[in-house]
Design an enzyme around this catalytic site. Structure first.
Site, mmCIF file in Angstrom:
data_model
loop_
_atom_site.group_PDB
_atom_site.id
_atom_site.type_symbol
_atom_site.label_atom_id
_atom_site.label_comp_id
_atom_site.label_asym_id
_atom_site.label_seq_id
_atom_site.Cartn_x
_atom_site.Cartn_y
_atom_site.Cartn_z
ATOM 1 N N GLY A 286 3.834 1.545 11.189
ATOM 2 C CA GLY A 286 4.191 0.520 12.151
ATOM 3 C C GLY A 286 3.633 -0.830 11.768
ATOM 4 O O GLY A 286 4.193 -1.860 12.136
ATOM 5 N N ALA A 287 2.512 -0.832 11.038
ATOM 6 C CA ALA A 287 1.846 -2.090 10.723
ATOM 7 C C ALA A 287 0.971 -1.905 9.494
ATOM 8 O O ALA A 287 0.629 -0.782 9.145
ATOM 9 C CB ALA A 287 0.986 -2.546 11.907
ATOM 10 N N MET A 288 0.612 -3.002 8.842
ATOM 11 C CA MET A 288 -0.165 -2.944 7.599
ATOM 12 C C MET A 288 -1.171 -4.088 7.565
ATOM 13 O O MET A 288 -0.835 -5.219 7.887
ATOM 14 C CB MET A 288 0.814 -3.030 6.413
ATOM 15 C CG MET A 288 0.153 -3.207 5.067
ATOM 16 S SD MET A 288 -0.841 -1.749 4.607
ATOM 17 C CE MET A 288 -1.994 -2.515 3.471
ATOM 18 N N GLU A 289 -2.400 -3.741 7.128
ATOM 19 C CA GLU A 289 -3.523 -4.660 7.271
ATOM 20 C C GLU A 289 -3.696 -5.693 6.169
ATOM 21 O O GLU A 289 -4.831 -6.065 5.864
ATOM 22 C CB GLU A 289 -4.811 -3.837 7.359
ATOM 23 C CG GLU A 289 -5.234 -3.116 6.059
ATOM 24 C CD GLU A 289 -4.735 -1.690 5.937
ATOM 25 O OE1 GLU A 289 -3.722 -1.365 6.581
ATOM 26 O OE2 GLU A 289 -5.339 -0.905 5.194
ATOM 27 N N HIS B 41 -6.275 -1.723 15.412
ATOM 28 C CA HIS B 41 -6.436 -0.988 14.157
ATOM 29 C C HIS B 41 -6.394 -1.944 12.955
ATOM 30 O O HIS B 41 -7.299 -1.944 12.116
ATOM 31 C CB HIS B 41 -5.291 0.032 14.075
ATOM 32 C CG HIS B 41 -5.281 0.900 12.868
ATOM 33 N ND1 HIS B 41 -5.653 2.217 12.906
ATOM 34 C CD2 HIS B 41 -4.933 0.657 11.584
ATOM 35 C CE1 HIS B 41 -5.538 2.747 11.698
ATOM 36 N NE2 HIS B 41 -5.093 1.814 10.879
ATOM 37 N N GLU B 42 -5.366 -2.764 12.907
ATOM 38 C CA GLU B 42 -5.199 -3.643 11.739
ATOM 39 C C GLU B 42 -6.279 -4.713 11.689
ATOM 40 O O GLU B 42 -6.716 -5.102 10.605
ATOM 41 C CB GLU B 42 -3.803 -4.284 11.736
ATOM 42 C CG GLU B 42 -2.619 -3.313 11.770
ATOM 43 C CD GLU B 42 -2.676 -2.207 10.737
ATOM 44 O OE1 GLU B 42 -3.377 -2.368 9.719
ATOM 45 O OE2 GLU B 42 -2.033 -1.162 10.948
ATOM 46 N N GLU C 297 0.849 -1.188 0.000
ATOM 47 C CA GLU C 297 0.000 0.000 0.000
ATOM 48 C C GLU C 297 0.889 1.244 0.000
ATOM 49 O O GLU C 297 1.857 1.289 0.747
ATOM 50 C CB GLU C 297 -0.897 0.059 1.238
ATOM 51 C CG GLU C 297 -1.951 1.156 1.115
ATOM 52 C CD GLU C 297 -2.867 1.290 2.332
ATOM 53 O OE1 GLU C 297 -2.474 0.884 3.444
ATOM 54 O OE2 GLU C 297 -3.976 1.804 2.157
ATOM 55 N N GLU D 106 -8.744 4.821 7.055
ATOM 56 C CA GLU D 106 -7.832 5.148 8.150
ATOM 57 C C GLU D 106 -8.515 5.856 9.318
ATOM 58 O O GLU D 106 -8.214 5.578 10.474
ATOM 59 C CB GLU D 106 -6.655 5.967 7.626
ATOM 60 C CG GLU D 106 -5.810 5.212 6.598
ATOM 61 C CD GLU D 106 -5.357 3.851 7.084
ATOM 62 O OE1 GLU D 106 -5.453 3.564 8.290
ATOM 63 O OE2 GLU D 106 -4.924 3.051 6.230
HETATM 64 ZN ZN LIG Z 1 -4.815 1.845 8.872
#
Ligand SMILES: [Zn+2]
Length: 888
Positions: A306-309, A342-343, A170, A365
């Protein structure tokens, strides 16, 4: 090695039931027909992908991979060419076969590097219909988190440097992995397989369907077919991993994939996941649709995320996923939980239902940010996430009050604009607006609307209006108009309030204007208009709901201090009359914690922008009780740090004395060391008290930091624990050359990637300019890997000019240390803390060297510096006057 084999076997067994689940369920087909004209696209609207079959063979040592990809497409009109996205792929052959059979024809690839596309020219015009395109190609493995990328890290068992591969797609980087229709509306199914070393573990969105040993010591891993999804959600990783797993609701196989040797560090993340899946399944009214959900710990870092879904295979940088008791600090542990929440929320909101185009990125988001706070409030109420939400709103308003802001929903046309959209407006203003709309609709109506929206658009693409319509249909009359006011126009409403008490009733006059930090007079003369929902609190009476349109005269029962933005749910600032402000100062100790924090932050922002004298905010600051809610206390001590920063040198000792008088007792009560069983926010508060009181010159704190650091010489574990980075941070900031050398040595020999990252960043912290220069030079050696950019960023906090000049002087080398999509923003950010007027000209020249669609971050830095130069002398004067009045 045993563990790996066992996990691979478990994957194999699971794959059987995965396939069965999909055969039985009514997994929807991709959308059909040309892409609607209303959805922006780089590609001609003549074809659509139906299915991808991708096989990659990475050569980790040489940072390259070979790929074979078959894309099944439907062509809707006669054409002699087809265009797909591709970036830094070299094609060996491209062949097209009609779906019904027939002979293959070679297509001629014409690469357009700037557009990131490949145009495939056919020898003769192609008739509408279904085709398969087979590509053979080579691609690059990057060293920053872009496309397929490599991370080198010390193996936790042997200490040897090993390499893992991961993907980050992304927004526009799936096209670096395979030729694709790489836009969110082109959903399709994916079959992925990979040829990898036999002893390693490969992970993707779906479980392993089969593993086939190959003669050369490698194996071919084939993953089950994904449901229909957007290309940016595809994921692949391979390395020396281990997997800790448990069962989630509906039998979902939940796993944490970590660098081998991580052991129990993954336990907390693992155990936190099933309750979240259960909560969201209920909230969204749709079960998690994949057979498994992995969360993959990547031992490195990015300057951007920090992180990705990725669907079914979240990627989280290790320090935000695994608990390392020797170093994980409380703020990181908090981030860890919210990142997870969140993820996992994105698995529905973003992955099942996806925005049609990046102009609605905020829908993903803002919503996931709001949901992470909601879920944290349910499962971690003792961390007070709802009180902390005020800080997110302040971050958003911090950007939104400058002319350089943009509406939550903004036109996006280019790759660079997409990258810039991942900002505080999309995330934090998005969250604040959604929280306000939820409060307006009511919690149950809002949830009903969300369920309706998810049901209606499952496996499809949407725009913001699809969400608003679903919520309004569920009973939230008037919501669409309010939502439009806050998402289609930028900026922050300002509500002026005056009141009088008459015979037990409060007569309240409200008038809406606009808050600005750099165009105060301009917006006052011609403010934008919003319908502003609010909850007004008068004394201890029940709060009153109101939607302000322009101005209003209200009669409210009871008298007492009036909080116009009661519960801090509204996205606006309130400028009180002097009498109302004074009443709030006196009432502050008795107000709800969230209103204490909201008023404090609101009044500091009003003073900063020059709407009122800083005295009001300072009066409120000294009224915050010493035993305040820890999140409020964190906000108060941070404000003291801010006041100390703007006060003149002559006034700083007086500010430091007041801060110490107010907060040293709380630190003494907490003690220097964590107590068993204490709450996480208390640990965090202790750290911030130590850091800020230390920074403003509390001798006891600085001496304690040095004493502890010296103890490291004889006991390497002397600093272990949640405050390790706090103590080291104080040492690093005040470091001598010998201490800096010691930190560099600790960084080089730290046993884990997470500890290394922490030490590396500290190298950039010194106040001493000579040491800061050494840190910059060190960052370019590459020895710090993905932490190199973090070192330069750390230098920029104390020495922005040094860091910015260095980055420009070594621009190519510095840019190579940063993810491709955020390089301009990174360099502009290095200048952001500057107090030098010359920096504005430097930034303007830098802006000219970047494409027009990447300039927003530069303009933001310029606006921030201009405002600082203008406001700080005034604030320093106001602080001095307030101190004099107190002393007198
Ligand atoms: Zn997000």
């Amino acid at each position: 090695m045993k563990r790996l084999a066992a996990t691979a076997l478990a994957g194999l067994l699971l794959a059987g039931c995965a396939a069965a689940t999909f055969a039985q369920s009514s997994a929807p087909a991709p959308a059909s027909g040309p892409l609607a004209e209303s959805v922006p696209s780089d590609l001609p609207r003549i074809a659509r992908p139906l299915h991808y079959a991708i096989e990659v063979a990475p050569d980790a040592a040489s940072l390259a991979f070979t790929g074979t990809t078959r894309v099944d497409i439907e062509l809707y009109e006669r054409s002699d060419s087809l265009t797909l996205h591709a970036n830094e792929l070299e094609f060996a052959s491209v062949r097209l076969t009609p779906a019904g059979g027939g002979s293959a024809v070679a297509l001629q690839p014409e690469i357009d590097a700037a557009a990131q596309t490949v145009r495939l020219v056919a020898p003769a015009a192609l008739a509408p219909g279904r085709y398969s395109i087979a590509f053979e190609y080579r691609g690059k493995i990057n060293t920053q988190a872009t496309g397929l990328f490599a991370l080198d890290y010390p193996d936790k068992r042997s200490g040897e440097t090993v390499r893992g591969l991961f993907t980050q797609f992304e927004a526009p980087d799936a096209r670096r992995f395979a030729p694709m229709f790489d836009e969110p509306s082109y959903k399709a199914t994916f079959d992925l397989s990979a040829v990898v070393p036999a002893g390693q573990m490969a992970v993707s969105n779906m479980p392993v369907a089969s593993e086939e040993p190959l003669a050369d010591g490698r194996k071919r891993v084939t993953f089950a077919t994904t449901p229909v999804m957007s290309s940016y959600l595809l994921f692949f990783a391979v390395g020396d991993f281990e997997r800790l797993s448990t069962k989630g609701p509906g039998g979902v196989d939940v796993g944490i994939v970590s660098p081998a040797g991580s052991g129990e560090q993954a336990r907390l993340a693992l155990e936190s996941t099933p309750p979240l899946l259960e909560y969201y399944t209920d909230y969204f009214g749709v079960p998690y649709p994949l057979p498994k959900l992995d969360n993959v710990a990547a031992p490195g870092q990015s300057q951007f995320f920090g992180a990705m879904e990725n669907w079914g295979a979240i990627l989280t940088f290790e320090r935000f996923l695994l608990i390392d008791p020797t170093i994980t600090d409380p703020a990181t542990q908090n981030y860890m939980y919210t990142a997870l929440a969140h993820e996992v929320a994105h698995q529905w909101f973003g992955d099942i239902v996806t925005m049609a185009w990046w102009d609605d990125l905020w829908l993903n988001e803002g919503f996931a940010s709001w949901m992470e706070t909601k879920a944290s409030a349910k499962f971690r109420p003792d961390w007070f996430p709802l009180v902390g939400r005020v800080n997110g709103r302040e971050t958003a308003m911090g950007y939104d009050a400058f002319a350089t802001t943009h509406p939550v929903i903004q036109p996006i046309r280019t790759v660079a604009e997409t990258s810039e959209a991942f900002d505080a407006i999309s995330y934090s203003k998005g969250e604040a607006v959604i929280a306000m709309l939820e409060a307006y609709a009511g919690e149950d109506t809002w949830r009903e609307g969300i369920r309706r929206y998810i049901q209606r658009h499952r496996y499809g693409n949407t725009t913001s209006d699809d969400l608003w319509r679903a919520v309004e249909e569920s009973g939230a009359d008037g919501l669409v108009e309010i939502a439009h006011d806050f998402t289609l126009q930028p900026g922050v409403p300002l509500v002026r309030a005056e009141s009088r008490c008459r015979q037990g009733t409060t007569a309240l006059e409200l008038a809406q204007s606009e808050f600005s930090r750099d165009r105060k007079d301009e917006v006052a003369a011609n403010p934008q208009r919003w319908r502003v929902p609010m909850l007004i609190k008068v004394g201890s009476a029940a709060p009153v709901r109101h939607v302000l349109e322009g101005s209003a005269s209200l009669e409210l029962p009871g008298c007492g201090a009036v909080v116009v933005n009661g519960g801090q749910l509204g996205y606006f600032r309130t400028l009180y009359s002097p009498e109302m402000g004074q009443a709030l100062v006196e009432a502050l100790p008795q107000l709800e914690p969230i209103d204490q924090l909201g008023l404090l932050r609101d009044n500091f922002a009003l003073a900063q922008a020059g709407y009122q004298d800083a005295g009001r905010a300072l009066d409120m600051l000294v009224e915050v009780p010493g035993d305040a809610n820890p999140v409020v206390a964190l906000g108060a001590i941070a404000r003291w740090g801010q006041v100390h920063g703007v006060a003149s040198e002559a006034q700083q000792p007086a500010v430091a004395t007041l801060a110490r008088e107010a907060w040293l007792p709380r630190l003494q009560q907490l003690g220097f060391d964590p107590k068993p069983g204490e709450s996480l926010v208390d640990t965090e508060l202790r750290g911030d008290l130590i850091r800020i009181l230390g920074n403003i010159g509390d001798d006891t704190v600085a001496a304690e930091a040095r004493r502890r650091f010296e103890a490291l010489a004889t006991d390497p574990t002397a600093l272990d624990g949640p405050l390790k980075t706090t103590w080291l941070g104080i040492v690093a900031r005040n470091a001598t050359a010998a201490e800096w050398d010691r930190l560099a040595q600790l960084a080089a020999t730290a046993p884990t990637a997470v500890e290394r990252q922490a030490y590396f960043a500290l190298l950039g912290a010194p106040k001493d300019a000579a040491l800061a220069e050494r840190a910059l030079a060190f960052a370019l050696t590459g020895e710090a890997g993905t932490s190199s950019a973090a070192i330069i960023a750390a230098v920029s906090r104390e020495h922005p000019e040094l860091a910015f000049d260095f980055a420009l002087a070594n621009r190519t080398a510095v840019e190579s240390l940063v993810d491709a999509s955020g390089r301009t923003g990174y360099i502009a950010g290095l200048a952001a803390a500057s107090r030098e007027p010359e920096m504005i000209g430097k930034l303007e020249r830098f802006a000219e060297s970047v494409p027009a669609d990447e300039r927003r971050s530069v303009e933001r830095s310029i606006a921030g510096i201009r405002e600082r130069l203008e406001t700080e002398p005034r604030l320093a004067r106001e602080v001095a006057e307030w101190l004099a009045a107190r002393a007198g």
